[in-house]
Design an enzyme around this catalytic site. Structure first.
Site, PDB file in Angstrom:
ATOM      1  N   GLU A 287       1.324  -1.039   0.417  1.00 51.49           N
ATOM      2  CA  GLU A 287       0.449  -0.089  -0.237  1.00 51.49           C
ATOM      3  C   GLU A 287       0.292   1.363  -0.059  1.00 51.49           C
ATOM      4  O   GLU A 287       0.544   2.286   1.284  1.00 51.49           O
ATOM      5  CB  GLU A 287      -0.865   0.177   1.312  1.00 51.49           C
ATOM      6  CG  GLU A 287      -1.928  -1.260   0.729  1.00 51.49           C
ATOM      7  CD  GLU A 287      -3.265  -1.335   2.275  1.00 51.49           C
ATOM      8  OE1 GLU A 287      -2.880  -0.772   3.629  1.00 51.49           O
ATOM      9  OE2 GLU A 287      -3.706  -2.007   2.393  1.00 51.49           O
ATOM     10  N   ASP A 366      -8.139  -8.704   4.268  1.00 55.66           N
ATOM     11  CA  ASP A 366      -8.083  -7.940   4.799  1.00 55.66           C
ATOM     12  C   ASP A 366      -8.869  -7.677   5.935  1.00 55.66           C
ATOM     13  O   ASP A 366     -10.061  -7.061   5.797  1.00 55.66           O
ATOM     14  CB  ASP A 366      -7.803  -6.524   4.135  1.00 55.66           C
ATOM     15  CG  ASP A 366      -7.521  -5.101   5.160  1.00 55.66           C
ATOM     16  OD1 ASP A 366      -7.443  -5.252   5.742  1.00 55.66           O
ATOM     17  OD2 ASP A 366      -7.486  -4.333   4.902  1.00 55.66           O
ATOM     18  N   GLU A 394     -12.504  -1.460  11.991  1.00 56.30           N
ATOM     19  CA  GLU A 394     -12.404  -1.008  11.115  1.00 56.30           C
ATOM     20  C   GLU A 394     -13.839  -1.499  10.148  1.00 56.30           C
ATOM     21  O   GLU A 394     -14.497  -1.507   9.389  1.00 56.30           O
ATOM     22  CB  GLU A 394     -11.187  -1.528  10.064  1.00 56.30           C
ATOM     23  CG  GLU A 394     -11.136  -1.287   8.606  1.00 56.30           C
ATOM     24  CD  GLU A 394      -9.613  -1.078   8.284  1.00 56.30           C
ATOM     25  OE1 GLU A 394      -9.061  -2.020   8.805  1.00 56.30           O
ATOM     26  OE2 GLU A 394      -9.686  -0.921   6.950  1.00 56.30           O
TER      27      GLU A 394
HETATM   28  C1  GCV Z   1      -2.867   0.730   8.434  1.00 58.31           C
HETATM   29  C2  GCV Z   1      -6.312  -2.565   5.350  1.00 58.31           C
HETATM   30  C3  GCV Z   1      -6.144  -0.923   6.258  1.00 58.31           C
HETATM   31  C4  GCV Z   1      -5.504   0.438   6.225  1.00 58.31           C
HETATM   32  C5  GCV Z   1      -4.417  -0.366   6.987  1.00 58.31           C
HETATM   33  C6  GCV Z   1      -4.032  -1.836   6.893  1.00 58.31           C
HETATM   34  C7  GCV Z   1      -2.711  -2.757   7.167  1.00 58.31           C
HETATM   35  O1  GCV Z   1      -5.912  -1.520   4.104  1.00 58.31           O
HETATM   36  O2  GCV Z   1      -7.635   0.088   6.088  1.00 58.31           O
HETATM   37  O3  GCV Z   1      -5.871   1.498   7.190  1.00 58.31           O
HETATM   38  O4  GCV Z   1      -3.225  -0.057   7.102  1.00 58.31           O
HETATM   39  O5  GCV Z   1      -4.884  -2.799   5.956  1.00 58.31           O
HETATM   40  O6  GCV Z   1      -3.249  -3.346   7.713  1.00 58.31           O
HETATM   41  O7  GCV Z   1      -1.371  -2.602   7.445  1.00 58.31           O
END
Ligand code: GCV
Length: 671
Positions: A287, A366, A394
């Site tokens: 990411e 995720d 989340e």
């Molecule tokens: C901290 C998901 C979340 C991100 C997070 C990522 C991760 O994509 O939406 O906010 O980043 O996981 O675990 O690195």
């Protein structure tokens, strides 16, 4: 040390009342070490409140002895119990009661601390009838929380990425908070449920936070000083490109000598400042975070670079396996995000150093409310594995919805990748890690009932065999001490099945997502369907689901050992709750449970929203039994949960009705 007491924050599972039984005893605390000092100070504070006494020496008589087995001489009863118990493992303790004396014995001070909190959980029964010697040792050597806290407030994510409980408890307005009492109180809560490590900053390491490793190291040291009295070691998330960003080097190539020297020197300075520093957490090539791929190197090269720098000091690197292409072309049906972690990491098994721990999210995608267990967990026998959970909600209601996660975690921990007679996930993992759900909110976690998730994570990391309802009972007894029976019953009614309720009104049959893009709260069935993120459901007029079979799909099922590779491959054997994760099926496909897919979608969405309405009614009846402010907060949040659950119900049902044209068999209204 003064025991942190906060007047502006809810005491969570350590209200003064929880210490009543200990505080009315004549107690002896024996042994050296700072943590033994903490144990003494805790007992002394309880005794000052409830009329007991806490000694560090003397002949007694005592009715409570907390002692290191190495301390001498032990009172007679304690010595006899120690002899019977034999060696006690690291962080473990034994507990027994005989001849009117309750004894907690440990061979290291951390064990004594955990033993003290066990007494707190037991309360008065610890001082009743005689108890035979009980042994307690943690199943996981490291029980860790990751904070996704930033120092600065991020323009999109706020200060705590995926945080639903206010700002960071560490930083405010770009600087370390002046008063860190709350951090110490946090450490105390964590120790009381068994946590022993905390990574204090976001795995997405932005420019400001990168400096925690160097010129802002003093802030890490200050936080470590607050957590140390409760046996918690501090870890820091680092940016893989730090040698360039902080060290002025032209490269961060893990095989470059200057890069190696930079990490070694920087890490040595960290340990000069914080001798018990835990280590680094790294999100690399994920990411947008930098990583070894930029130099044509593997993730083992990257992890081993940092592990090498940490090894002389006894530190560890947690290297995250959450690596996938977040710029996927949605038109390309052959790329499957679920495959990515296994494809990247399984070939590297055996090439990580001993102090490199691969941190694997529990599922291949995720943190969805329902995912199969990640195949990486079975694929790396020569690698130390940490399994990562998400306490922060989340994808499970963002601490606006009641969603008690221990039942989900137990299912994951109990999963046996090699079938009925093989080991389970709890046996394979050497550590459990979770993203914390805490912020500067007055209840710590936004939703007061979300405290139970934090508590339960710690308890399951200590003992993965604990039953979720037992853990909930513990939490209720401590938090609402003494818990009136109707309160206990109602909390169970609301919370025990709340994860399944959440699952019912959100994305169906394991397909996942369908959340609003970006913030991930509330429904948006096609929100991610035509995006680069790799999270699709492929619904059309005929059917829905992702074909991950070897026969006709992405081949993901082949990443599992037998029997699961066969079970998931087979349309007949695949568990209903994961059907759409593994298969694309027509709406008329009949589930193992007997309903068609489309009717199941309608039924579960009506049922899920109805269940939330019932939760709301149950909670109303507790007025007068729970603290009024807490009662009101939960009531308001249940209103929001009901609104949101109905929105999910209506969007998902309407979407699939419009796609399929199949009416609800029960003629209910679908907008
Ligand atoms: C901290 C998901 C979340 C991100 C997070 C990522 C991760 O994509 O939406 O906010 O980043 O996981 O675990 O690195």
């Amino acid at each position: 040390m003064t025991i942190p007491e906060l007047t502006d924050v809810h005491p969570a599972w350590l209200p003064p009342e929880a210490f009543r039984a200990i505080g009315s005893r004549r107690a002896l605390v024996l042994g050296d070490g700072a943590l033994t000092g903490t144990v003494h100070d805790e007992v002394a504070a309880a005794c000052a409140r409830y009329g007991g006494s806490a000694e560090r020496a003397g002949d007694g008589p005592f009715d409570l002895v907390l002692a290191l087995t190495t301390a001498g001489p032990l009172p007679q009863v304690a010595a006899a119990i120690a002899a019977e118990a034999g060696p006690i493992g690291e962080e473990g303790y034994v507990l027994a009661r005989r001849d009117g004396v309750t004894a907690v014995l440990a061979s290291d001070p951390a064990g004594l601390l955990y033993g003290l909190f066990h007494l707190v959980r037991l309360g008065e029964p610890a001082f009743g009838a005689a108890r035979p010697v009980e042994r307690h040792e943690p199943a996981m050597r490291r029980r860790m929380l990751d904070h996704w806290d930033n120092i600065d407030v991020h323009p999109v994510m706020g200060q705590v990425e995926r945080g639903y409980a206010g700002g960071s408890i560490f930083w405010r307005d770009g600087v370390l908070r002046e008063d860190l009492t709350r951090v110490r109180a946090y450490g105390r809560l964590l120790a009381a449920c068994g946590i022993n490590a905390v990574a204090i900053n976001n795995v997405n390491v932005h420019a400001t936070e990168a400096h925690l490793l160097t010129d802002r190291l003093g802030e890490v040291a200050a936080i470590a000083a607050e957590l140390r009295p409760y046996g918690i070691r501090v870890h820091v998330s680092v940016n893989f490109a730090s040698p360039m960003a902080l060290g002025g080097l032209p490269t961060a190539d893990p095989l470059d000598e200057d890069v190696r020297r930079w990490w070694a020197a920087t890490t040595a300075r960290v340990y000069e400042t914080i001798p018990d520093f835990g280590g680094y957490v790294v999100k690399a090539d994920s990411e947008g975070q930098p990583g070894p791929f930029a130099y044509g190197r593997s993730h083992a090269d990257g992890a081993n670079l940092l592990a090498g720098a940490l090894a002389p000091h006894g530190g560890v690197v947690h290297w995250r396996a959450f690596v996938y292409n977040h710029r996927q072309d949605w038109r390309d049906r052959s790329t499957d995000r679920a495959r990515a972690a296994y494809d990247h990491f399984a070939p590297l098994d055996g090439s990580f150093r001993d102090n490199a721990i691969l941190q694997v999210k529990y599922g291949p995608m995720d943190f969805q409310p329902r995912e199969p267990v990640s195949p990486v967990i079975a694929a790396m026998p020569e690698t130390r594995l940490a399994v990562e959970f998400q306490v922060t909600q989340e994808y499970t209601g963002q601490q606006k919805h009641v969603c008690y996660l221990a039942p989900l975690w137990r299912e994951l921990l109990d999963f046996r990748p090699w079938g009925r007679d093989g080991r389970d996930v709890a046996d394979v993992a050497t550590e459990l890690v979770a993203v914390s759900n805490v912020g500067d909110d007055a209840y710590w976690t936004g939703h007061p009932l979300a405290q139970a998730n934090l508590y339960a994570f710690g308890r399951l990391a200590w003992d993965p065999r604990l039953a979720p309802d037992t853990v909930l009972d513990e939490w209720i007894d401590l938090t609402f001490a003494p818990a009136a029976e109707p309160l206990r019953r109602t909390l169970h009614t609301i919370m025990d099945g709340s994860w399944r309720t959440y699952e019912r009104y959100t994305a169906p049959l394991g397909v996942g997502f369908m959340v609003r893009p970006g913030h991930h709260y509330g429904p948006d069935v096609d929100g991610y369907e035509y995006t680069p993120w790799g999270t699709y459901h492929f619904a059309d007029r005929d059917g829905v689901g992702v074909d991950r079979t070897r026969a006709t799909g992405t081949g993901y099922t082949g990443q599992y050992p037998r029997p699961w590779s066969d079970v998931y491959e087979s349309l007949e054997q695949c568990p209903d709750e994961l059907l759409l994760f593994f298969h694309h099926v027509p709406y008329g496909h009949v589930l193992r449970g007997g309903a068609t897919v489309i009717q199941h979608i309608y039924d579960t969405h009506f049922a899920g929203a109805d269940e939330v309405a019932e939760m709301r009614t149950h909670w109303d009846k507790l007025e007068g039994l729970a603290d009024p402010a807490l009662h009101t907060r939960v009531q308001e949040l249940l209103d929001e949960q009901l609104r949101c659950a109905q929105e999910w119900r209506d969007q998902v049902n309407a979407y699939f009705f419009r796609k399929s044209g199949v009416p609800d068999a029960h003629g209910r209204r679908i907008p």
